[in-house]
Design a protein around this motif. Structure first.
Motif, PDB file in Angstrom:
ATOM      1  N   ALA A 207     -48.966  -5.561  13.957  1.00  0.00           N
ATOM      2  CA  ALA A 207     -48.946  -4.986  12.611  1.00  0.00           C
ATOM      3  C   ALA A 207     -50.275  -4.327  12.278  1.00  0.00           C
ATOM      4  O   ALA A 207     -50.319  -3.286  11.607  1.00  0.00           O
ATOM      5  N   ASP A 208     -51.373  -4.908  12.738  1.00  0.00           N
ATOM      6  CA  ASP A 208     -52.698  -4.343  12.500  1.00  0.00           C
ATOM      7  C   ASP A 208     -52.845  -2.986  13.173  1.00  0.00           C
ATOM      8  O   ASP A 208     -53.568  -2.116  12.684  1.00  0.00           O
ATOM      9  N   LEU A 209     -52.163  -2.808  14.292  1.00  0.00           N
ATOM     10  CA  LEU A 209     -52.178  -1.512  14.976  1.00  0.00           C
ATOM     11  C   LEU A 209     -51.186  -0.540  14.342  1.00  0.00           C
ATOM     12  O   LEU A 209     -51.507   0.626  14.106  1.00  0.00           O
ATOM     13  N   TRP A 210     -49.976  -1.005  14.046  1.00  0.00           N
ATOM     14  CA  TRP A 210     -48.898  -0.133  13.598  1.00  0.00           C
ATOM     15  C   TRP A 210     -49.021   0.308  12.146  1.00  0.00           C
ATOM     16  O   TRP A 210     -48.802   1.480  11.816  1.00  0.00           O
ATOM     17  N   ASN A 211     -49.362  -0.588  11.252  1.00  0.00           N
ATOM     18  CA  ASN A 211     -49.320  -0.270   9.820  1.00  0.00           C
ATOM     19  C   ASN A 211     -50.187   0.926   9.418  1.00  0.00           C
ATOM     20  O   ASN A 211     -49.778   1.714   8.556  1.00  0.00           O
ATOM     21  N   PRO A 212     -51.384   1.119  10.017  1.00  0.00           N
ATOM     22  CA  PRO A 212     -52.154   2.308   9.657  1.00  0.00           C
ATOM     23  C   PRO A 212     -51.442   3.616   9.987  1.00  0.00           C
ATOM     24  O   PRO A 212     -51.719   4.652   9.365  1.00  0.00           O
ATOM     25  N   PHE A 213     -50.520   3.594  10.943  1.00  0.00           N
ATOM     26  CA  PHE A 213     -49.760   4.805  11.257  1.00  0.00           C
ATOM     27  C   PHE A 213     -48.779   5.163  10.148  1.00  0.00           C
ATOM     28  O   PHE A 213     -48.204   6.260  10.157  1.00  0.00           O
ATOM     29  N   LEU A 214     -48.565   4.275   9.189  1.00  0.00           N
ATOM     30  CA  LEU A 214     -47.615   4.521   8.106  1.00  0.00           C
ATOM     31  C   LEU A 214     -48.263   5.152   6.886  1.00  0.00           C
ATOM     32  O   LEU A 214     -47.581   5.443   5.910  1.00  0.00           O
ATOM     33  N   ALA A 215     -49.578   5.380   6.938  1.00  0.00           N
ATOM     34  CA  ALA A 215     -50.308   5.855   5.756  1.00  0.00           C
ATOM     35  C   ALA A 215     -50.402   7.368   5.649  1.00  0.00           C
ATOM     36  O   ALA A 215     -50.897   7.892   4.658  1.00  0.00           O
ATOM     37  N   GLY A 216     -49.976   8.098   6.672  1.00  0.00           N
ATOM     38  CA  GLY A 216     -49.905   9.556   6.576  1.00  0.00           C
ATOM     39  C   GLY A 216     -51.213  10.303   6.737  1.00  0.00           C
ATOM     40  O   GLY A 216     -51.252  11.507   6.503  1.00  0.00           O
ATOM     41  N   GLN A 217     -52.300   9.620   7.163  1.00  0.00           N
ATOM     42  CA  GLN A 217     -53.592  10.292   7.286  1.00  0.00           C
ATOM     43  C   GLN A 217     -53.882  10.634   8.741  1.00  0.00           C
ATOM     44  O   GLN A 217     -54.160   9.752   9.550  1.00  0.00           O
ATOM     45  N   GLY A 218     -53.816  11.924   9.085  1.00  0.00           N
ATOM     46  CA  GLY A 218     -54.075  12.357  10.437  1.00  0.00           C
ATOM     47  C   GLY A 218     -52.809  12.760  11.165  1.00  0.00           C
ATOM     48  O   GLY A 218     -51.689  12.530  10.684  1.00  0.00           O
ATOM     49  N   PRO A 219     -52.932  13.377  12.329  1.00  0.00           N
ATOM     50  CA  PRO A 219     -51.775  13.908  13.048  1.00  0.00           C
ATOM     51  C   PRO A 219     -50.712  12.866  13.393  1.00  0.00           C
ATOM     52  O   PRO A 219     -49.523  13.073  13.131  1.00  0.00           O
ATOM     53  N   ALA A 220     -51.107  11.758  14.008  1.00  0.00           N
ATOM     54  CA  ALA A 220     -50.115  10.757  14.402  1.00  0.00           C
ATOM     55  C   ALA A 220     -49.433  10.106  13.200  1.00  0.00           C
ATOM     56  O   ALA A 220     -48.194  10.033  13.142  1.00  0.00           O
ATOM     57  N   PRO A 221     -50.174   9.634  12.200  1.00  0.00           N
ATOM     58  CA  PRO A 221     -49.511   9.086  11.020  1.00  0.00           C
ATOM     59  C   PRO A 221     -48.653  10.128  10.289  1.00  0.00           C
ATOM     60  O   PRO A 221     -47.597   9.789   9.725  1.00  0.00           O
ATOM     61  N   GLY A 222     -49.097  11.386  10.283  1.00  0.00           N
ATOM     62  CA  GLY A 222     -48.284  12.431   9.670  1.00  0.00           C
ATOM     63  C   GLY A 222     -46.957  12.605  10.386  1.00  0.00           C
ATOM     64  O   GLY A 222     -45.909  12.827   9.765  1.00  0.00           O
ATOM     65  N   TYR A 223     -47.006  12.507  11.715  1.00  0.00           N
ATOM     66  CA  TYR A 223     -45.776  12.582  12.504  1.00  0.00           C
ATOM     67  C   TYR A 223     -44.848  11.419  12.149  1.00  0.00           C
ATOM     68  O   TYR A 223     -43.635  11.601  11.944  1.00  0.00           O
ATOM     69  N   VAL A 224     -45.404  10.216  12.042  1.00  0.00           N
ATOM     70  CA  VAL A 224     -44.597   9.040  11.698  1.00  0.00           C
ATOM     71  C   VAL A 224     -43.949   9.211  10.333  1.00  0.00           C
ATOM     72  O   VAL A 224     -42.770   8.892  10.135  1.00  0.00           O
ATOM     73  N   ALA A 225     -44.701   9.739   9.375  1.00  0.00           N
ATOM     74  CA  ALA A 225     -44.177   9.910   8.015  1.00  0.00           C
ATOM     75  C   ALA A 225     -42.992  10.864   7.974  1.00  0.00           C
ATOM     76  O   ALA A 225     -42.127  10.751   7.099  1.00  0.00           O
ATOM     77  N   ALA A 226     -42.961  11.814   8.914  1.00  0.00           N
ATOM     78  CA  ALA A 226     -41.886  12.802   8.923  1.00  0.00           C
ATOM     79  C   ALA A 226     -40.630  12.317   9.641  1.00  0.00           C
ATOM     80  O   ALA A 226     -39.593  12.988   9.590  1.00  0.00           O
TER      81      ALA A 226
END
Length: 270
Positions: A207-226
């Motif tokens: 969760a400590d690794l994955w949850n920051p990808f849900l915040a939409g900041q940066g290319p990878a999190p932006g991809y996840v948000a979409a």
């Protein structure tokens, strides 16, 4: 899905959880690596939340430190957390609001690859530095050395092959030592040096690794948000299977950055 890059940088707190905690470690190593002296006039180009400005201030006790970033949210975060001696301005890194030769050193941390013309940005950094002054930067080794992002994009491509076009390792050829050296040479800089900086990135659990990808900041999190909820879950499962998990649930990886430095030619040498 839109396959345009999701290079969103706006919320300081979200950036801190996603990347700031690791970039701070690199910034300290980078500041220590620089060959300079105390009481210089510095400019931090693409300063973000002020991580590098703080590291330089702690290591080299600048006479002045000015951080410049186009994100109002990041500049606001820098103003609340960085040293009181530093000043932060919202401005374009490609058109620095600094007169020619006004600084002794210009640095940039993890920003160069996000600028539209990296070589032009380095030339602009050189413009504001005096002859003999320092121009230095560091970028993540997205292609091979940024462990958790490398595993993220490999998992994303496994689930969605078209995600390969968004992989920072492919998008940012400047984030390789030979290209960094060439960019510094193209800007007319001399005494160019390249160094590898590697830090540990230890996550307490998945969760400590994955949850920051849900915040939409940066290319990878932006991809996840979409992604659709189902697509996001497939990616989460693929990434969970790909990372090495210790018996206590922690995930120990490493992140490598490439650092580059050079000097502006003295007037008598031109």
């Amino acid at each position: 899905m839109n396959r345009q890059p999701f290079d969103v940088w706006a919320v300081g707190a979200a950036y801190e959880r996603y990347m700031g905690r690791w970039s701070r470690l690199v910034a300290r190593e980078f500041a220590a690596w620089l060959s300079c002296e105390d009481k210089l006039r510095w400019v931090d180009v693409g300063c973000g939340t002020g991580v590098l400005s703080a590291a330089v201030t702690a290591r080299w006790r600048p006479r002045t430190m000015v951080g410049i970033d186009r994100s109002e949210g990041f500049v606001a975060a820098a103003r609340t957390t960085a040293p009181v001696s530093a000043h932060f301005i919202v401005a374009d890194a490609m058109r620095l609001p600094v007169r020619d030769g006004a600084c002794d050193a210009a640095v940039s941390g993890l920003a160069l690859n996000f600028l539209p013309l990296p070589a032009a940005a380095v030339a602009e950094m050189a413009r504001v530095v005096r002859p003999g002054g320092l121009i230095a930067a560091y970028v993540w080794d997205y292609a091979d050395g940024m462990g958790f992002l490398r595993r993220f994009w490999d998992a994303a491509v496994q689930v969605d092959p078209s995600a390969a076009a968004l992989d920072e390792g492919r998008r940012f050829p400047v984030c390789r030592p030979e290209r960094l050296r060439a960019v510094w040479a193209e800007a007319g800089l001399v005494d160019v040096s390249i160094a590898s900086i590697e830090v540990a990135t230890v996550f307490t659990d998945f969760a400590d690794l994955w949850n920051p990808f849900l915040a939409g900041q940066g290319p990878a999190p932006g991809y996840v948000a979409a992604l659709t909820p189902a697509g996001r879950e497939r990616l989460r499962e693929a990434l969970s299977a790909a990372v090495p998990t210790e018996p206590d649930g922690s995930i120990a990886l490493t992140a490598r950055a490439w650092a580059v430095s050079g000097r502006k030619v003295h007037a008598e040498a031109t």
